[in-house]
Write an enzyme that holds these catalytic residues in place. Sequence first.
Site, PDB file in Angstrom:
ATOM      1  N   ASN A   9       0.879  -1.169   0.000  1.00 16.48           N
ATOM      2  CA  ASN A   9       0.000   0.000   0.000  1.00 16.48           C
ATOM      3  C   ASN A   9       0.914   1.216   0.000  1.00 16.48           C
ATOM      4  O   ASN A   9       1.488   1.552   1.027  1.00 16.48           O
ATOM      5  CB  ASN A   9      -0.895  -0.014   1.251  1.00 16.48           C
ATOM      6  CG  ASN A   9      -1.723   1.260   1.374  1.00 16.48           C
ATOM      7  OD1 ASN A   9      -1.739   2.097   0.466  1.00 16.48           O
ATOM      8  ND2 ASN A   9      -2.400   1.415   2.509  1.00 16.48           N
ATOM      9  N   TRP A  10       1.035   1.828  -1.161  1.00 15.97           N
ATOM     10  CA  TRP A  10       1.971   2.963  -1.284  1.00 15.97           C
ATOM     11  C   TRP A  10       1.463   4.203  -0.560  1.00 15.97           C
ATOM     12  O   TRP A  10       2.195   5.160  -0.395  1.00 15.97           O
ATOM     13  CB  TRP A  10       2.196   3.296  -2.759  1.00 15.97           C
ATOM     14  CG  TRP A  10       2.968   2.263  -3.535  1.00 15.97           C
ATOM     15  CD1 TRP A  10       3.450   1.065  -3.078  1.00 15.97           C
ATOM     16  CD2 TRP A  10       3.356   2.340  -4.917  1.00 15.97           C
ATOM     17  NE1 TRP A  10       4.107   0.401  -4.080  1.00 15.97           N
ATOM     18  CE2 TRP A  10       4.064   1.170  -5.228  1.00 15.97           C
ATOM     19  CE3 TRP A  10       3.168   3.302  -5.923  1.00 15.97           C
ATOM     20  CZ2 TRP A  10       4.586   0.926  -6.501  1.00 15.97           C
ATOM     21  CZ3 TRP A  10       3.676   3.054  -7.185  1.00 15.97           C
ATOM     22  CH2 TRP A  10       4.389   1.875  -7.469  1.00 15.97           C
ATOM     23  N   LYS A  11       0.180   4.215  -0.192  1.00 13.60           N
ATOM     24  CA  LYS A  11      -0.457   5.403   0.407  1.00 13.60           C
ATOM     25  C   LYS A  11      -0.203   6.612  -0.510  1.00 13.60           C
ATOM     26  O   LYS A  11      -0.092   6.433  -1.723  1.00 13.60           O
ATOM     27  CB  LYS A  11       0.059   5.610   1.843  1.00 13.60           C
ATOM     28  CG  LYS A  11      -0.114   4.323   2.670  1.00 13.60           C
ATOM     29  CD  LYS A  11       0.013   4.508   4.150  1.00 13.60           C
ATOM     30  CE  LYS A  11      -0.214   3.172   4.846  1.00 13.60           C
ATOM     31  NZ  LYS A  11      -0.163   3.265   6.299  1.00 13.60           N
ATOM     32  N   HIS A  98      -9.633   1.418   4.856  1.00 14.93           N
ATOM     33  CA  HIS A  98      -8.356   1.550   5.577  1.00 14.93           C
ATOM     34  C   HIS A  98      -8.586   2.474   6.782  1.00 14.93           C
ATOM     35  O   HIS A  98      -9.367   3.420   6.700  1.00 14.93           O
ATOM     36  CB  HIS A  98      -7.286   2.124   4.642  1.00 14.93           C
ATOM     37  CG  HIS A  98      -5.915   2.042   5.223  1.00 14.93           C
ATOM     38  ND1 HIS A  98      -5.462   2.935   6.164  1.00 14.93           N
ATOM     39  CD2 HIS A  98      -4.912   1.144   5.036  1.00 14.93           C
ATOM     40  CE1 HIS A  98      -4.227   2.589   6.520  1.00 14.93           C
ATOM     41  NE2 HIS A  98      -3.869   1.515   5.850  1.00 14.93           N
ATOM     42  N   GLU A 100      -6.943   4.814   7.879  1.00 13.32           N
ATOM     43  CA  GLU A 100      -6.694   6.238   7.598  1.00 13.32           C
ATOM     44  C   GLU A 100      -7.916   6.875   6.949  1.00 13.32           C
ATOM     45  O   GLU A 100      -8.157   8.079   7.125  1.00 13.32           O
ATOM     46  CB  GLU A 100      -5.431   6.379   6.731  1.00 13.32           C
ATOM     47  CG  GLU A 100      -4.172   6.093   7.553  1.00 13.32           C
ATOM     48  CD  GLU A 100      -2.991   5.518   6.768  1.00 13.32           C
ATOM     49  OE1 GLU A 100      -2.993   5.580   5.532  1.00 13.32           O
ATOM     50  OE2 GLU A 100      -2.065   4.995   7.430  1.00 13.32           O
ATOM     51  N   GLU A 169      -5.451  -4.732  10.502  1.00 17.24           N
ATOM     52  CA  GLU A 169      -4.434  -3.707  10.702  1.00 17.24           C
ATOM     53  C   GLU A 169      -4.699  -2.979  12.018  1.00 17.24           C
ATOM     54  O   GLU A 169      -5.491  -2.027  12.057  1.00 17.24           O
ATOM     55  CB  GLU A 169      -4.475  -2.692   9.553  1.00 17.24           C
ATOM     56  CG  GLU A 169      -4.179  -3.288   8.199  1.00 17.24           C
ATOM     57  CD  GLU A 169      -3.569  -2.266   7.240  1.00 17.24           C
ATOM     58  OE1 GLU A 169      -2.588  -2.613   6.603  1.00 17.24           O
ATOM     59  OE2 GLU A 169      -4.060  -1.120   7.181  1.00 17.24           O
ATOM     60  N   GLY A 175       2.533   2.370  10.810  1.00 10.04           N
ATOM     61  CA  GLY A 175       3.506   3.454  10.665  1.00 10.04           C
ATOM     62  C   GLY A 175       4.210   3.826  11.950  1.00 10.04           C
ATOM     63  O   GLY A 175       4.875   4.859  12.020  1.00 10.04           O
ATOM     64  N   SER A 213       3.376  -2.082  10.301  1.00  7.81           N
ATOM     65  CA  SER A 213       4.831  -2.171  10.514  1.00  7.81           C
ATOM     66  C   SER A 213       5.400  -3.548  10.182  1.00  7.81           C
ATOM     67  O   SER A 213       6.358  -3.994  10.813  1.00  7.81           O
ATOM     68  CB  SER A 213       5.198  -1.766  11.949  1.00  7.81           C
ATOM     69  OG  SER A 213       4.793  -0.435  12.207  1.00  7.81           O
TER      70      SER A 213
END
Length: 252
Positions: A9-11, A98, A100, A169, A175, A213
């Site tokens: 997942n490159w975000k 997600h 986020e 997650e 992160g 992570s």
Amino acid sequence: MKRKLIAGNWKMNGSLAANTQLVQGVRAGLAQALEGKACDVAVCVPAPYLAQVAGLLGDSGVALGAQDVSAHEQGAYTGEVSAAMLRDFATRYAIVGHSERRQYHGETDDTVATKTQRALAAGITPIVCVGETLAERDAGRTEEVVKRQLAAVIHLNGHCISEIVVAYEPVWAIGTGKTATPEQAQAVHAVLRAQLKAATEHADRVHILYGGSMNAANAAELLAQPDIDGGLIGGAALKPTDFLSIIRAGAR
Ligand code: 13P
């Protein structure tokens, strides 16, 4: 045993130049990382780069994914990207829900369910994310939270829950460099598997990914757990050597 799925997942990272370097690096080392074994690999990229990355991936066998999909089918929804548009670029996966997006964009379980449905209707496999915050874990509410989040997508119109990918997650591990221990992750994965089993006889087919992570150093131990079927990788997916090490750990 089913293949592991390692998805990056490159975000909101990348550029035309950086994406070229990253994908070329992954392609160059892929055969060596797999050592003749198998592992499904995907990269979930920012929407403007779907066409570019589709071209870069070519016949590498690495699948293309998006990071979100609109809950709407089409029309006057400025800024949204529909499932059909993703499909036009041969997008195989779309991350949905997600943390986020739940946290910064107010996505509710209902929104996540609608988006999951839109992806499936367009022939895209949704990677539905669930996970508790640190406060929820500390309050002993982990199980309740992830079960509620998964329950929202378990009854799908015209589709079987076995058509989705689930990603556990834990928000506190994303992160932060704080990975869930393999035991902590496995315990939650087992809860999710049991919930899937109650809903479908095909529960064992469902990939339940761990994300938070995951890196070159801890991937093998996490991926060795019986209910961890792969990883959803953030930071470590931006460096070819790290991403390839995780693929190597997942190859069977
Ligand atoms: P990190 O691997 O950077 O912790 O991110 C995990 C994640 O959110 C993947 O979707």
